[in-house]
Design a protein around this motif. Sequence first.
Motif, PDB file in Angstrom:
ATOM      1  N   UNK A   5       0.855  -1.244   0.182  1.00 32.67           N
ATOM      2  CA  UNK A   5      -0.069   0.017   0.040  1.00 32.67           C
ATOM      3  C   UNK A   5       1.012   1.412   0.272  1.00 32.67           C
ATOM      4  N   UNK A   6       1.119   1.594  -1.027  1.00 31.39           N
ATOM      5  CA  UNK A   6       1.991   2.685  -1.261  1.00 31.39           C
ATOM      6  C   UNK A   6       1.530   4.157  -1.169  1.00 31.39           C
ATOM      7  N   UNK A   7       0.197   4.197  -0.514  1.00 30.64           N
ATOM      8  CA  UNK A   7      -0.240   5.497  -0.064  1.00 30.64           C
ATOM      9  C   UNK A   7       0.018   5.491   1.593  1.00 30.64           C
ATOM     10  N   UNK A   8       0.511   4.499   2.233  1.00 26.11           N
ATOM     11  CA  UNK A   8       0.620   4.541   3.410  1.00 26.11           C
ATOM     12  C   UNK A   8       2.067   4.872   3.472  1.00 26.11           C
ATOM     13  N   UNK A   9       2.485   6.045   4.386  1.00 25.85           N
ATOM     14  CA  UNK A   9       3.473   6.677   4.514  1.00 25.85           C
ATOM     15  C   UNK A   9       4.605   5.578   5.048  1.00 25.85           C
ATOM     16  N   UNK A  10       4.285   4.998   6.188  1.00 23.15           N
ATOM     17  CA  UNK A  10       5.310   4.216   6.661  1.00 23.15           C
ATOM     18  C   UNK A  10       5.625   3.064   5.807  1.00 23.15           C
ATOM     19  N   UNK A  11       4.850   2.619   4.826  1.00 23.29           N
ATOM     20  CA  UNK A  11       5.272   1.425   3.908  1.00 23.29           C
ATOM     21  C   UNK A  11       6.290   2.260   2.900  1.00 23.29           C
ATOM     22  N   UNK A  12       5.777   3.502   2.519  1.00 19.90           N
ATOM     23  CA  UNK A  12       6.641   4.228   1.625  1.00 19.90           C
ATOM     24  C   UNK A  12       8.133   4.366   1.891  1.00 19.90           C
ATOM     25  N   UNK A  13       8.136   4.792   3.326  1.00 21.72           N
ATOM     26  CA  UNK A  13       9.405   5.101   3.820  1.00 21.72           C
ATOM     27  C   UNK A  13      10.500   3.899   4.077  1.00 21.72           C
ATOM     28  N   UNK A  14       9.550   2.550   4.365  1.00 18.77           N
ATOM     29  CA  UNK A  14      10.505   1.367   4.441  1.00 18.77           C
ATOM     30  C   UNK A  14      10.920   1.009   3.224  1.00 18.77           C
ATOM     31  N   UNK A  15      10.222   0.906   2.113  1.00 13.07           N
ATOM     32  CA  UNK A  15      10.624   0.704   0.897  1.00 13.07           C
ATOM     33  C   UNK A  15      11.814   1.558   0.242  1.00 13.07           C
ATOM     34  N   UNK A  16      11.843   2.863   0.401  1.00 10.70           N
ATOM     35  CA  UNK A  16      12.531   3.592  -0.032  1.00 10.70           C
ATOM     36  C   UNK A  16      13.898   3.389   0.730  1.00 10.70           C
ATOM     37  N   UNK A  17      13.652   3.289   2.000  1.00  9.96           N
ATOM     38  CA  UNK A  17      14.927   2.900   3.036  1.00  9.96           C
ATOM     39  C   UNK A  17      15.714   1.522   2.370  1.00  9.96           C
ATOM     40  N   UNK A  18      14.616   0.605   2.424  1.00  8.57           N
ATOM     41  CA  UNK A  18      15.164  -0.833   1.877  1.00  8.57           C
ATOM     42  C   UNK A  18      16.091  -0.800   0.371  1.00  8.57           C
ATOM     43  N   UNK A  19      15.691   0.221  -0.432  1.00 14.10           N
ATOM     44  CA  UNK A  19      16.153   0.115  -1.591  1.00 14.10           C
ATOM     45  C   UNK A  19      17.057   1.310  -1.917  1.00 14.10           C
TER      46      UNK A  19
END
Length: 283
Positions: A5-19
């Motif tokens: 769910x890329x509209x969820x800020x925490x999910x987005x942040x985790x993905x950006x950090x992982x990559x």
Amino acid sequence: MTTYDLTDFRTLQNLLQRFGVHPSKKLSQNFLLEPDVLEEMVSAAGLEPTDNVLEVGAGTGVLTQTLATHAGTVVAVEVDDRILPLLREVTQQLANVSIVHADILRTSVAELRALFTPPTSPYKVVANLPYHLTSHFLQRFLDTEDGPTSLTVLVQREVAERVAAVPGDLSLLALSVQLFGAPQVCAIVPADAFWPAPKVESAILHIARHTSPLFGTHVREQIFRLAKIGFANRRKTLANALSAGLRLPRPEILGKLTPIGLKPTVRAQELTLEQWAGLVGRL
């Protein structure tokens, strides 16, 4: 298979950090987080289950995911090689999505259309467009035989309103778009719908492309020639601007304007497209 769910800020942040990805100011990367805006874009585009969609600047894939649930085929173009692994991760389960690593301004539209089903079939453009790309992008996809049936783009509000302006407040940009399509501002999008938040508001701009340009190639070229002179100084009357730009006496210019109903005090931003075309052949 994992869904995101890329509209969820925490999910987005985790993905950006992982990559290992950080938003790029150079590429105008402001990631959309508001699900209502995604649905408004789909609605403005009038998407059908059989539609082919070209998305430009796919970024994290938040719009790509939404498009994939409403359209038949989605070709998502992204120039940033840093974010490509993330984009491929979040779209890998979407069988109707093709990811293309390319600069849209340097890529053959024919090559992209070959990825649609069936190949070279009609398509629509739907994109969260990087601000710095807007004017070049619109011209690229409007003034071409390979153009889409429509463009629905999320752009800076000021630009959207300029494109959709009516005579009295026209600009060279509005003229260059309206020769090829009918623009409409469908919704205003606040800055806090993005992360990081831009300094300006955005807007959803829909352009229904004309099945053929309003005028032939020669007339369009001459309209642009005169309009560039006319819009060079918006404070000047059209007669004064054309007199200086064409190096012709002002009375001679006025003699060309009067027969098509243009007053001596008229300015470039007040003319209709038909009135610009009426000047062609006279000057």
